[in-house]
Enzyme design. Structure first.
Site, mmCIF file in Angstrom:
data_model
loop_
_atom_site.group_PDB
_atom_site.id
_atom_site.type_symbol
_atom_site.label_atom_id
_atom_site.label_comp_id
_atom_site.label_asym_id
_atom_site.label_seq_id
_atom_site.Cartn_x
_atom_site.Cartn_y
_atom_site.Cartn_z
ATOM 1 N N HIS A 46 9.798 -0.931 -14.863
ATOM 2 C CA HIS A 46 8.808 -0.760 -13.808
ATOM 3 C C HIS A 46 8.723 -2.027 -12.956
ATOM 4 C CE1 HIS A 46 5.244 0.848 -11.775
ATOM 5 N NE2 HIS A 46 4.884 -0.425 -11.719
ATOM 6 N N GLY A 89 4.624 3.027 4.269
ATOM 7 C CA GLY A 89 4.424 4.379 3.744
ATOM 8 C C GLY A 89 4.864 4.555 2.307
ATOM 9 N N HIS A 94 6.585 2.243 -7.624
ATOM 10 C CA HIS A 94 7.678 1.930 -8.561
ATOM 11 C C HIS A 94 8.913 1.833 -7.665
ATOM 12 C CE1 HIS A 94 9.768 2.698 -12.665
ATOM 13 N NE2 HIS A 94 10.748 2.527 -11.776
ATOM 14 N N HIS A 96 11.953 2.099 -5.542
ATOM 15 C CA HIS A 96 12.900 3.214 -5.409
ATOM 16 C C HIS A 96 13.656 3.077 -4.103
ATOM 17 C CE1 HIS A 96 8.966 4.503 -3.871
ATOM 18 N NE2 HIS A 96 9.603 5.241 -2.970
ATOM 19 N N HIS A 98 15.617 5.321 -1.387
ATOM 20 C CA HIS A 98 15.973 6.641 -0.866
ATOM 21 C C HIS A 98 17.423 6.569 -0.410
ATOM 22 C CE1 HIS A 98 11.730 8.144 -0.195
ATOM 23 N NE2 HIS A 98 11.498 6.846 -0.192
HETATM 24 P P1 AMP Z 1 7.862 6.655 -0.776
HETATM 25 O O1 AMP Z 1 6.955 7.453 0.113
HETATM 26 O O2 AMP Z 1 8.861 5.818 -0.081
HETATM 27 O O3 AMP Z 1 7.067 5.897 -1.821
HETATM 28 O O4 AMP Z 1 8.750 7.721 -1.542
HETATM 29 C C1 AMP Z 1 8.285 8.484 -2.611
HETATM 30 C C2 AMP Z 1 9.145 9.711 -2.632
HETATM 31 O O5 AMP Z 1 8.984 10.336 -3.890
HETATM 32 C C3 AMP Z 1 8.785 10.748 -1.565
HETATM 33 O O6 AMP Z 1 9.914 10.964 -0.720
HETATM 34 C C4 AMP Z 1 8.436 11.991 -2.397
HETATM 35 O O7 AMP Z 1 8.887 13.189 -1.790
HETATM 36 C C5 AMP Z 1 9.122 11.724 -3.708
HETATM 37 N N1 AMP Z 1 8.540 12.366 -4.859
HETATM 38 C C6 AMP Z 1 7.232 12.412 -5.206
HETATM 39 N N2 AMP Z 1 7.085 13.068 -6.363
HETATM 40 C C7 AMP Z 1 8.324 13.455 -6.760
HETATM 41 C C8 AMP Z 1 8.827 14.196 -7.884
HETATM 42 N N3 AMP Z 1 8.018 14.672 -8.845
HETATM 43 N N4 AMP Z 1 10.161 14.420 -7.952
HETATM 44 C C9 AMP Z 1 10.985 13.946 -6.974
HETATM 45 N N5 AMP Z 1 10.572 13.247 -5.915
HETATM 46 C C10 AMP Z 1 9.255 13.008 -5.799
HETATM 47 ZN ZN ZN Z 2 6.801 2.923 -12.962
#
Ligand code: AMP
Ligand code: ZN
Length: 109
Positions: A46, A89, A94, A96, A98
């Site tokens: 994390h 946004g 955590h 990530h 894209h």
């Molecule tokens: P961010 O807005 O950059 O923090 O990206 C978070 C991303 O997580 C968004 O694009 C959501 O669509 C995606 N997301 C949220 N919940 C899930 C889930 N359970 N499985 C897959 N993607 C998710």
């Molecule tokens: Zn986490």
């Protein structure tokens, strides 16, 4: 982190459509895709965001990029985005990345 959505995906509490997994990272398809190909790559450790990457935990970031290059398999290129904090946004605290592809993208903020 017990109340983190992506930690719950990592430990299997919440299901995901997995693309790749090993002991360090997980890649899974975004639940609300904004491109024909849209998946997320996360470290299993994390880390809150790009802002929290430091000399002690940064190895996994290079590892993620090495894997993205091999796993993306997207023709004609792809975009990697990491939203950090409120103004960008970020909705899940955590780290990530894209990975977006499958269409020509413009550049708007
Ligand atoms: P961010 O807005 O950059 O923090 O990206 C978070 C991303 O997580 C968004 O694009 C959501 O669509 C995606 N997301 C949220 N919940 C899930 C889930 N359970 N499985 C897959 N993607 C998710
Ligand atoms: Zn986490």
């Amino acid at each position: 982190m017990s109340d983190c959505l992506f930690c719950k995906i990592i430990n299997g509490e919440i299901p995901s459509n997995k693309l790749y997994e090993d002991d360090k990272i997980l890649a899974f398809y975004d639940i609300s895709p904004i491109a024909p190909v849209h998946f997320l790559v996360i470290p299993k450790e994390h880390i809150q965001s790009v802002d929290a990457v430091n000399a002690q935990n940064s190895e996994v970031v290079a590892y993620i990029f090495a894997k993205i290059a091999k796993k993306a398999g997207i023709e004609n290129g792809y975009r990697v985005v990491s939203n950090c904090g409120h103004d960008a946004g970020q909705t899940v605290p955590h780290l990530h990345f894209h990975v977006l592809g499958g269409k020509e993208m413009n550049w708007e903020v």
